[in-house]
Scaffold this active site. Structure first.
Site, PDB file in Angstrom:
ATOM      1  N   GLY A  16       1.370  37.906 -22.200  1.00  0.00           N
ATOM      2  CA  GLY A  16      -0.066  37.695 -21.993  1.00  0.00           C
ATOM      3  C   GLY A  16      -0.848  38.976 -22.189  1.00  0.00           C
ATOM      4  O   GLY A  16      -1.881  39.191 -21.548  1.00  0.00           O
ATOM      5  N   ALA A  17      -0.357  39.833 -23.083  1.00  0.00           N
ATOM      6  CA  ALA A  17      -0.965  41.157 -23.283  1.00  0.00           C
ATOM      7  C   ALA A  17      -2.167  41.112 -24.220  1.00  0.00           C
ATOM      8  O   ALA A  17      -2.766  42.144 -24.501  1.00  0.00           O
ATOM      9  CB  ALA A  17       0.080  42.133 -23.827  1.00  0.00           C
ATOM     10  N   ARG A  38      -5.135  39.685 -23.763  1.00  0.00           N
ATOM     11  CA  ARG A  38      -6.468  39.689 -23.136  1.00  0.00           C
ATOM     12  C   ARG A  38      -6.328  40.027 -21.663  1.00  0.00           C
ATOM     13  O   ARG A  38      -5.225  40.044 -21.113  1.00  0.00           O
ATOM     14  CB  ARG A  38      -7.094  38.292 -23.256  1.00  0.00           C
ATOM     15  CG  ARG A  38      -7.457  37.917 -24.651  1.00  0.00           C
ATOM     16  CD  ARG A  38      -8.119  36.549 -24.725  1.00  0.00           C
ATOM     17  NE  ARG A  38      -7.154  35.462 -24.687  1.00  0.00           N
ATOM     18  CZ  ARG A  38      -7.185  34.457 -23.835  1.00  0.00           C
ATOM     19  NH1 ARG A  38      -8.128  34.391 -22.923  1.00  0.00           N
ATOM     20  NH2 ARG A  38      -6.283  33.504 -23.880  1.00  0.00           N
ATOM     21  N   ASN A  51       3.337  38.218 -17.128  1.00  0.00           N
ATOM     22  CA  ASN A  51       1.909  38.091 -16.794  1.00  0.00           C
ATOM     23  C   ASN A  51       1.254  36.858 -17.416  1.00  0.00           C
ATOM     24  O   ASN A  51       0.261  36.380 -16.881  1.00  0.00           O
ATOM     25  CB  ASN A  51       1.180  39.374 -17.243  1.00  0.00           C
ATOM     26  CG  ASN A  51      -0.305  39.184 -17.326  1.00  0.00           C
ATOM     27  OD1 ASN A  51      -1.010  39.242 -16.323  1.00  0.00           O
ATOM     28  ND2 ASN A  51      -0.824  38.922 -18.528  1.00  0.00           N
ATOM     29  N   SER A  60      -0.436  35.180  -7.758  1.00  0.00           N
ATOM     30  CA  SER A  60      -1.857  35.050  -7.376  1.00  0.00           C
ATOM     31  C   SER A  60      -1.943  34.872  -5.866  1.00  0.00           C
ATOM     32  O   SER A  60      -1.019  34.318  -5.253  1.00  0.00           O
ATOM     33  CB  SER A  60      -2.471  33.830  -8.055  1.00  0.00           C
ATOM     34  OG  SER A  60      -3.746  33.549  -7.499  1.00  0.00           O
ATOM     35  N   TYR A  80      -1.013  25.086 -10.314  1.00  0.00           N
ATOM     36  CA  TYR A  80      -1.085  26.561 -10.417  1.00  0.00           C
ATOM     37  C   TYR A  80      -0.560  27.215  -9.136  1.00  0.00           C
ATOM     38  O   TYR A  80       0.220  28.174  -9.188  1.00  0.00           O
ATOM     39  CB  TYR A  80      -2.547  26.942 -10.679  1.00  0.00           C
ATOM     40  CG  TYR A  80      -2.821  28.404 -10.922  1.00  0.00           C
ATOM     41  CD1 TYR A  80      -2.502  29.003 -12.135  1.00  0.00           C
ATOM     42  CD2 TYR A  80      -3.439  29.178  -9.950  1.00  0.00           C
ATOM     43  CE1 TYR A  80      -2.794  30.344 -12.370  1.00  0.00           C
ATOM     44  CE2 TYR A  80      -3.732  30.519 -10.172  1.00  0.00           C
ATOM     45  CZ  TYR A  80      -3.406  31.096 -11.382  1.00  0.00           C
ATOM     46  OH  TYR A  80      -3.696  32.426 -11.608  1.00  0.00           O
ATOM     47  N   ALA A 137       1.542  25.956  -6.961  1.00  0.00           N
ATOM     48  CA  ALA A 137       2.992  25.745  -6.867  1.00  0.00           C
ATOM     49  C   ALA A 137       3.733  26.708  -7.788  1.00  0.00           C
ATOM     50  O   ALA A 137       4.756  27.301  -7.405  1.00  0.00           O
ATOM     51  CB  ALA A 137       3.327  24.295  -7.218  1.00  0.00           C
ATOM     52  N   ALA A 138       3.219  26.906  -8.999  1.00  0.00           N
ATOM     53  CA  ALA A 138       3.869  27.830  -9.949  1.00  0.00           C
ATOM     54  C   ALA A 138       3.819  29.261  -9.415  1.00  0.00           C
ATOM     55  O   ALA A 138       4.806  29.995  -9.485  1.00  0.00           O
ATOM     56  CB  ALA A 138       3.188  27.746 -11.315  1.00  0.00           C
ATOM     57  N   LYS A 139       2.666  29.648  -8.861  1.00  0.00           N
ATOM     58  CA  LYS A 139       2.513  31.026  -8.380  1.00  0.00           C
ATOM     59  C   LYS A 139       3.354  31.274  -7.126  1.00  0.00           C
ATOM     60  O   LYS A 139       3.907  32.364  -6.941  1.00  0.00           O
ATOM     61  CB  LYS A 139       1.029  31.338  -8.131  1.00  0.00           C
ATOM     62  CG  LYS A 139       0.193  31.371  -9.409  1.00  0.00           C
ATOM     63  CD  LYS A 139       0.686  32.443 -10.379  1.00  0.00           C
ATOM     64  CE  LYS A 139      -0.168  32.575 -11.617  1.00  0.00           C
ATOM     65  NZ  LYS A 139       0.369  33.563 -12.565  1.00  0.00           N
TER      66      LYS A 139
END
Ligand code: NAP
Length: 248
Positions: free
Chosen positions: A14-15, A17, A91, A143, A156, A158-160
């Site tokens: 995710g580099a 942005r 990321n 997060s 989101y 749950a994933a984090k």
């Protein structure tokens, strides 16, 4: 205190942005060779080109991190080229928000595979040579909502939250090989991900942040870069909240 990086090689997903771009740039400013991964070749290519133009060392690679086969192919090509990778920053992430009763299984799966399962694939593939070299740094960008929850973001959150459990398990598995694994939990950071929020909503959020401002990608990059340094070698399995005091 200046940080020590001994000719390290990093891969940042995710580099292209936002937070990942700031992490890639900050690592490069510290002399680290950075492999910039994003979904589109344009975004990671532009970041790698800017790093190189500024005198740093970078390579760009477009990989869909949600695709396990693509991650495997990229990892073996990179390991063939570089021999090993010392630093991995997971990321890349997306949101597909909606209240649970309206959330499709496709939106659940997209967020899980991009944000969480991607960590499984990259860490497994890049982590093995790291453990063999007996030095490594893994930082997973989670997060605050992975700890607090947030209505409309069950997938989101749950994933984090999953990334936090994953971080702690890997910290224990890799510790004997001097590979650390930590998580950074940003609060509300000004990037494309949060740009859609109306100004009024952003003002309301700011009012609840003790430091009275939204975070910048650099705020997250500084913590992440520290955790990747030689100096952070005695820190593992931790979650570092960078949120202006929001989740206190
Ligand atoms: P962003 O500005 O939307 O950038 C996301 C980056 O991830 C982009 O470079 C994008 O690639 C890449 N990406 C997305 N899906 C991908 C995929 N399938 N394969 C490869 N790359 C992919 O996001 P951000 O705000 O910087 O967020 C970065 C991380 O921080 C995310 O994990 C996010 O959940 C977390 N976070 C952000 C905030 C916030 O307030 N912004 C708060 C807490 C946590 P392209 O450039 O090619 O599109």
């Amino acid at each position: 205190m200046s940080l020590t990086f001994n000719q390290r090689i990093a891969l940042v997903t995710g580099a292209g942005r936002g937070i990942g771009k700031a992490i890639a740039e900050t690592l490069a400013q510290n002399g680290v060779t950075v492999i910039c991964v994003s979904k589109s070749a344009e975004s990671c290519g532009a970041v790698a080109a800017a790093i190189t133009a500024a005198g740093g060392k970078a390579k760009a690679l477009a990989v869909d991190v949600a695709d396990g086969a693509a991650v495997a192919e990229a990892s073996s090509a990179l390991l063939a080229e570089f021999g090993h990778i010392d630093i991995l920053v997971n990321n890349a992430g997306i949101t597909k928000d909606g209240l649970l009763f309206r959330m499709s299984e496709a939106d659940w799966n997209a967020v899980m595979s991009t944000n969480l399962t991607s960590c499984f694939h990259w860490t497994k593939l890049i982590g093995r040579p790291m453990t063999q070299k007996r030095w490594g740094r893994i930082v997973n960008i989670t997060s605050v909502v992975g700890m607090m929850g947030h209505a409309g973001q069950a997938n989101y959150c749950a994933a984090k939250a999953g990334m936090i459990g994953f971080t702690k398990a890997i910290a224990k598995e890799f510790a004997a090989r001097s590979v650390t694994c930590n998580a950074v939990a940003p609060g509300f950071i000004q990037t494309d991900m949060t740009a859609a929020l109306p100004a009024e909503a952003a003002e309301k959020i700011t009012a609840h942040i003790p430091l009275k401002r939204l975070g910048s990608p650099a705020d997250i990059a500084h913590m992440t870069t520290y955790l990747c340094s030689e100096e952070a070698g005695y820190i593992t399995g931790q979650v570092f909240t960078v949120d202006g005091g929001m989740a206190m």
